[in-house]
Design a protein around this motif. Structure first.
Motif, short mmCIF file in Angstrom:
data_model
loop_
_atom_site.label_atom_id
_atom_site.label_comp_id
_atom_site.label_asym_id
_atom_site.label_seq_id
_atom_site.Cartn_x
_atom_site.Cartn_y
_atom_site.Cartn_z
N PHE A 1 -7.51 4.60 -6.50
CA PHE A 1 -6.57 3.55 -6.50
C PHE A 1 -5.93 3.12 -5.27
O PHE A 1 -5.88 4.18 -4.36
CB PHE A 1 -5.31 3.89 -7.42
CG PHE A 1 -5.87 4.06 -8.86
CD1 PHE A 1 -5.73 3.00 -9.89
CD2 PHE A 1 -6.23 5.15 -9.11
CE1 PHE A 1 -6.22 3.28 -11.12
CE2 PHE A 1 -6.63 5.36 -10.61
CZ PHE A 1 -6.78 4.33 -11.44
N GLN A 2 -5.52 2.19 -4.84
CA GLN A 2 -4.76 1.83 -3.58
C GLN A 2 -3.67 0.71 -3.94
O GLN A 2 -3.67 0.07 -4.84
CB GLN A 2 -5.54 0.99 -2.70
CG GLN A 2 -6.70 2.05 -1.59
CD GLN A 2 -7.49 1.43 -0.91
OE1 GLN A 2 -7.07 0.42 -0.40
NE2 GLN A 2 -8.44 2.01 -0.28
N PRO A 3 -2.43 1.12 -3.39
CA PRO A 3 -1.39 0.10 -3.62
C PRO A 3 -1.90 -1.28 -3.33
O PRO A 3 -2.21 -1.63 -2.50
CB PRO A 3 -0.22 0.73 -2.59
CG PRO A 3 -0.63 2.07 -2.09
CD PRO A 3 -2.18 2.15 -2.27
N GLY A 4 -1.34 -2.11 -4.41
CA GLY A 4 -1.45 -3.44 -3.93
C GLY A 4 -0.76 -4.14 -2.83
O GLY A 4 0.28 -3.58 -2.64
N THR A 5 -1.16 -5.14 -2.10
CA THR A 5 -0.30 -5.87 -1.16
C THR A 5 0.60 -6.91 -1.65
O THR A 5 0.34 -7.48 -2.79
CB THR A 5 -1.29 -6.24 -0.03
OG1 THR A 5 -2.18 -7.06 -0.67
CG2 THR A 5 -1.93 -5.28 0.62
N GLY A 6 1.61 -7.03 -0.95
CA GLY A 6 2.55 -8.16 -1.36
C GLY A 6 2.85 -8.19 -2.64
O GLY A 6 3.29 -9.38 -3.30
N GLY A 7 3.29 -6.93 -3.07
CA GLY A 7 4.13 -6.84 -4.63
C GLY A 7 3.02 -6.86 -5.70
O GLY A 7 3.34 -6.93 -6.92
N GLY A 8 1.72 -7.20 -5.36
CA GLY A 8 0.59 -7.31 -6.20
C GLY A 8 0.34 -5.90 -6.94
O GLY A 8 0.78 -4.77 -6.65
N PRO A 9 -0.61 -5.96 -8.05
CA PRO A 9 -0.65 -4.86 -8.86
C PRO A 9 -1.78 -3.91 -7.88
O PRO A 9 -2.38 -4.21 -7.04
CB PRO A 9 -1.57 -5.42 -10.05
CG PRO A 9 -2.23 -6.52 -9.71
CD PRO A 9 -1.16 -7.37 -8.71
N ASP A 10 -1.75 -2.32 -8.24
CA ASP A 10 -2.75 -1.60 -7.34
C ASP A 10 -3.90 -2.26 -7.55
O ASP A 10 -4.17 -2.76 -8.58
CB ASP A 10 -2.52 -0.24 -8.20
CG ASP A 10 -0.92 0.43 -7.80
OD1 ASP A 10 -0.36 0.08 -7.17
OD2 ASP A 10 -0.77 1.49 -8.25
N ARG A 11 -4.84 -1.84 -6.38
CA ARG A 11 -6.30 -2.29 -6.63
C ARG A 11 -7.09 -0.89 -7.25
O ARG A 11 -6.62 0.00 -6.83
CB ARG A 11 -6.79 -2.43 -5.22
CG ARG A 11 -6.13 -3.39 -4.69
CD ARG A 11 -5.71 -4.77 -5.07
NE ARG A 11 -7.10 -5.47 -5.52
CZ ARG A 11 -6.91 -6.68 -6.16
NH1 ARG A 11 -6.20 -7.37 -6.73
NH2 ARG A 11 -8.29 -7.30 -6.26
N VAL A 12 -7.89 -1.01 -8.04
CA VAL A 12 -8.92 -0.17 -8.49
C VAL A 12 -10.21 -0.43 -7.87
O VAL A 12 -11.00 -1.23 -7.90
CB VAL A 12 -8.85 -0.41 -10.01
CG1 VAL A 12 -9.75 0.96 -10.72
CG2 VAL A 12 -7.74 -0.27 -10.92
#
Ligand code: DC
Length: 236
Positions: free
Chosen positions: A68-79
């Motif tokens: 997982f990586q934190p999402g950018t600009g307040g978006g959901p985390d990336r899988v």
């Protein structure tokens, strides 16, 4: 010692929304355990493997590396699965239709549970899924079982799919049928089925807003922290 919070419950009960918000508010890492099973389901479909074919699905799960990586600009985390960003692909309705069959295989669960535990050992986490409190993290400090009436869960899921442009002509009735089939599969399998842990708090979210659910879980986590800090003071 890292803090572990487990949030389990059926599809569409609002686990991920509440867990994601709490992770932000309390400085925990959010781990979506369903994303592990969905990533394996994606590989199974792409490779043309039968989801019921346990040895082949197990092989695929052994090689699947989910991160997982934190999402950018307040978006959901990336899988990520391997190097590929699968965030949107794993939410598609065709994955939802086969994921329960993929998740029913005991050896697949073992492979993925090992990865989840490694992630939870290293940091304070809030994890959502079906068997986090009963099996993945049986010693979690706070366990929540979040549920809601199936019709309400279907209504929310249908709206989410619509908003994500993934409805593909599915009606709320179609989503209800898929959710009920998945609930049956997830609750009736032999390996770590969906059930409330004995020491979990039950929250029925049928008539609660996401804010209200988040506040209730937060209250439990803060109460646990207070008891622990009180205990530490008495020990010193
Ligand atoms: O939470 P979700 O809808 O993304 O989960 C997808 C599927 O993965 C769900 O139908 C059952 C399976 N699952 C599981 O068996 N155990 C978990 N801890 C999480 C998900």
């Amino acid at each position: 010692m890292p803090l572990q919070v487990a949030v389990d419950g059926p599809a569409g009960s609002g686990k991920s929304t509440a867990a994601r918000r709490l992770a932000r508010e309390l400085g925990l890492v959010y781990l979506d355990t369903g994303a592990f099973y969905r990533s394996v389901a994606l590989l199974v479909l792409r490779r043309g493997v039968d989801p019921e074919d346990e040895p082949s699905v197990t092989d695929i799960s052994a090689g699947a590396r989910v991160s997982f990586q934190p999402g950018t600009g307040g978006g959901p985390d990336r899988v990520f699965c391997g190097g590929e960003d699968v965030t949107e692909a794993i939410r598609r309705p065709e994955i939802s239709r086969v994921v329960s069959a993929v998740a029913a295989h005991a050896a697949v669960r073992e492979n993925l549970t090992r990865q989840m535990r490694l992630l939870a050992a290293a940091q304070s986490v809030i994890m959502d899924g079906r068997d986090v409190g009963t099996h993945v993290l049986p010693a979690a400090a706070v366990k929540i079982f979040l549920t809601a009436a199936a019709r309400e869960r279907a209504r929310r899921r249908a709206r989410e799919l619509e908003a994500a442009g993934q409805a593909d002509g599915l009606t709320e009735e179609d989503v209800l049928a898929e959710i009920e089939a998945r609930d049956r599969g997830d609750s009736s399998r032999a390996a770590a089925p969906l059930r409330q842990a004995e020491d979990a708090f039950l929250i029925d979210a049928t008539f609660l807003s996401p804010d209200e659910v988040t506040a209730l879980i937060k209250e439990k986590v803060l109460a646990w922290k207070q008891v622990r800090e009180g205990g530490e003071e008495t020990e010193n």
